[in-house]
Design a protein around this motif. Structure first.
Motif, PDB file in Angstrom:
ATOM      1  N   PHE A 140     -11.421   8.995  -5.771  1.00  0.00           N
ATOM      2  CA  PHE A 140     -12.438   9.580  -4.888  1.00  0.00           C
ATOM      3  C   PHE A 140     -11.839   9.963  -3.544  1.00  0.00           C
ATOM      4  O   PHE A 140     -12.185  10.992  -2.962  1.00  0.00           O
ATOM      5  CB  PHE A 140     -13.584   8.589  -4.683  1.00  0.00           C
ATOM      6  N   LYS A 141     -10.917   9.171  -3.058  1.00  0.00           N
ATOM      7  CA  LYS A 141     -10.275   9.449  -1.767  1.00  0.00           C
ATOM      8  C   LYS A 141      -9.394  10.700  -1.848  1.00  0.00           C
ATOM      9  O   LYS A 141      -9.393  11.517  -0.938  1.00  0.00           O
ATOM     10  CB  LYS A 141      -9.425   8.242  -1.350  1.00  0.00           C
ATOM     11  N   PRO A 149     -12.076  14.210  -4.033  1.00  0.00           N
ATOM     12  CA  PRO A 149     -13.532  14.002  -3.992  1.00  0.00           C
ATOM     13  C   PRO A 149     -14.328  15.081  -4.724  1.00  0.00           C
ATOM     14  O   PRO A 149     -15.465  14.849  -5.130  1.00  0.00           O
ATOM     15  CB  PRO A 149     -13.851  13.999  -2.497  1.00  0.00           C
ATOM     16  N   SER A 190       0.831  -1.198   0.000  1.00  0.00           N
ATOM     17  CA  SER A 190       0.000   0.000   0.000  1.00  0.00           C
ATOM     18  C   SER A 190       0.871   1.256   0.000  1.00  0.00           C
ATOM     19  O   SER A 190       0.599   2.216  -0.737  1.00  0.00           O
ATOM     20  CB  SER A 190      -0.911  -0.012   1.219  1.00  0.00           C
ATOM     21  N   ASN A 204      -7.137   4.137  -9.309  1.00  0.00           N
ATOM     22  CA  ASN A 204      -8.430   3.532  -9.608  1.00  0.00           C
ATOM     23  C   ASN A 204      -9.514   4.468  -9.066  1.00  0.00           C
ATOM     24  O   ASN A 204      -9.215   5.506  -8.474  1.00  0.00           O
ATOM     25  CB  ASN A 204      -8.533   2.112  -9.051  1.00  0.00           C
ATOM     26  N   GLY A 205     -10.754   4.119  -9.280  1.00  0.00           N
ATOM     27  CA  GLY A 205     -11.852   4.992  -8.881  1.00  0.00           C
ATOM     28  C   GLY A 205     -11.884   5.300  -7.395  1.00  0.00           C
ATOM     29  O   GLY A 205     -12.112   6.444  -6.985  1.00  0.00           O
ATOM     30  N   ARG A 206     -11.653   4.302  -6.584  1.00  0.00           N
ATOM     31  CA  ARG A 206     -11.688   4.508  -5.132  1.00  0.00           C
ATOM     32  C   ARG A 206     -10.578   5.455  -4.693  1.00  0.00           C
ATOM     33  O   ARG A 206     -10.791   6.346  -3.864  1.00  0.00           O
ATOM     34  CB  ARG A 206     -11.557   3.166  -4.411  1.00  0.00           C
ATOM     35  N   GLU A 207      -9.387   5.259  -5.241  1.00  0.00           N
ATOM     36  CA  GLU A 207      -8.260   6.123  -4.881  1.00  0.00           C
ATOM     37  C   GLU A 207      -8.496   7.554  -5.358  1.00  0.00           C
ATOM     38  O   GLU A 207      -8.186   8.511  -4.654  1.00  0.00           O
ATOM     39  CB  GLU A 207      -6.966   5.569  -5.481  1.00  0.00           C
TER      40      GLU A 207
END
Length: 68
Positions: free
Chosen positions: A56-57, A60, A36, A51-54
């Protein structure tokens, strides 16, 4: 099928098993944390895409639908 020494099973105590299990879990956790950390460094350096989650984190405001 083999020597007599190979056919004998070693028995372990519950304490030995729990010690081994704790050690394995700690190793897996350390490995995951290292992966990580390296991924975060690679993202910061621009070597890999988020990726999408990263995304958004880290950004945002890109997902704020009030702008449209």
């Amino acid at each position: 099928m083999g020597e007599d020494g190979d056919a004998k099973k070693k028995s372990i105590t519950q304490a030995q098993f729990l010690s081994w299990k704790t050690q394995k879990e700690a190793e897996a956790s350390a490995k995951k944390a290292e992966a990580s950390r390296k991924r975060e460094e690679d993202i910061a350096a621009g070597l890999v895409q988020m990726n999408g989650r990263e995304l958004f984190k880290h950004q945002p405001w890109l997902f704020d639908n009030n702008l449209y």
